[in-house]
Design a protein around this motif. Structure first.
Motif, mmCIF file in Angstrom:
data_model
loop_
_atom_site.group_PDB
_atom_site.id
_atom_site.type_symbol
_atom_site.label_atom_id
_atom_site.label_comp_id
_atom_site.label_asym_id
_atom_site.label_seq_id
_atom_site.Cartn_x
_atom_site.Cartn_y
_atom_site.Cartn_z
ATOM 1 N N SER A 15 6.128 2.049 -2.166
ATOM 2 C CA SER A 15 4.988 1.138 -2.257
ATOM 3 C C SER A 15 3.682 1.851 -2.597
ATOM 4 N N LYS A 16 3.735 3.147 -2.845
ATOM 5 C CA LYS A 16 2.514 3.904 -3.126
ATOM 6 C C LYS A 16 1.756 3.378 -4.346
ATOM 7 N N PRO A 17 2.417 3.042 -5.463
ATOM 8 C CA PRO A 17 1.658 2.473 -6.592
ATOM 9 C C PRO A 17 0.955 1.166 -6.237
ATOM 10 N N HIS A 18 1.600 0.347 -5.430
ATOM 11 C CA HIS A 18 0.991 -0.915 -5.031
ATOM 12 C C HIS A 18 -0.208 -0.681 -4.118
ATOM 13 N N GLN A 19 -0.090 0.275 -3.222
ATOM 14 C CA GLN A 19 -1.194 0.612 -2.336
ATOM 15 C C GLN A 19 -2.377 1.147 -3.139
ATOM 16 N N LEU A 20 -2.091 1.991 -4.114
ATOM 17 C CA LEU A 20 -3.165 2.521 -4.952
ATOM 18 C C LEU A 20 -3.814 1.424 -5.791
ATOM 19 N N MET A 21 -3.015 0.470 -6.266
ATOM 20 C CA MET A 21 -3.556 -0.646 -7.031
ATOM 21 C C MET A 21 -4.521 -1.467 -6.174
#
Length: 161
Positions: A15-21
């Motif tokens: 979920s790291k890309p979603h958190q960064l988004m």
């Protein structure tokens, strides 16, 4: 206990890309608040763009210098010219035109036009054959559906206002 820790660690990685988004969108929200406050206090949009670039340079320079010093290419004249042209037309001119359009049109229209960038980029890429579109696959259908929904939403917002 180790299984649960491993599960949450895997979820965090996925979920790291979603958190960064989400973090980027929160940053943009604060930036819009600062921009609105600056313009309400009478700051010239062109001066604001200049200050914004100066602050971003000061903040990002140490990261770019120290984290990428071993992988950055040698700065040739052609690379310098490319970076200069991209920063002039890709960032500075875009922001100056964006803030000028706020002066001459409504914020609703400007916000809806900004949301068309991805859809119009996709349409142009398909026309220039830089993007392949396979309507037989779910991915291709999703691209077309997303583009149509985006453009329909923008049209609705603009006509409603």
């Amino acid at each position: 206990m180790a299984l649960r820790t491993s599960y949450f660690s895997g979820m965090h990685t996925k979920s790291k890309p979603h958190q960064l988004m989400v973090l980027v969108q929160i940053g943009y929200t604060f930036l819009y608040f600062i921009t609105e406050a600056s313009f309400n206090h009478g700051m010239n949009p062109h001066v604001y763009v200049t200050y914004r670039h100066i602050v971003s340079t000061i903040v990002m320079f140490p990261f770019a210098y120290f984290l990428e010093r071993k992988i950055r290419p040698k700065l040739t004249f052609a690379l310098f010219l490319e970076i200069s042209l991209l920063s002039l037309f890709g960032v500075s001119a875009t922001l100056n035109m964006y803030f000028a359009s706020l002066r001459y049109t409504s914020p609703t229209f400007v916000a809806s036009m900004v949301n068309t960038i991805a859809a119009l980029t996709f349409v142009i890429a398909v026309v220039l054959r830089l993007e392949t579109l396979d309507l037989g696959q779910t991915r291709g259908m999703a691209k077309v559906l997303g583009t149509v929904v985006s453009l329909a939403g923008v049209t609705t917002m603009t006509l409603y206002k």
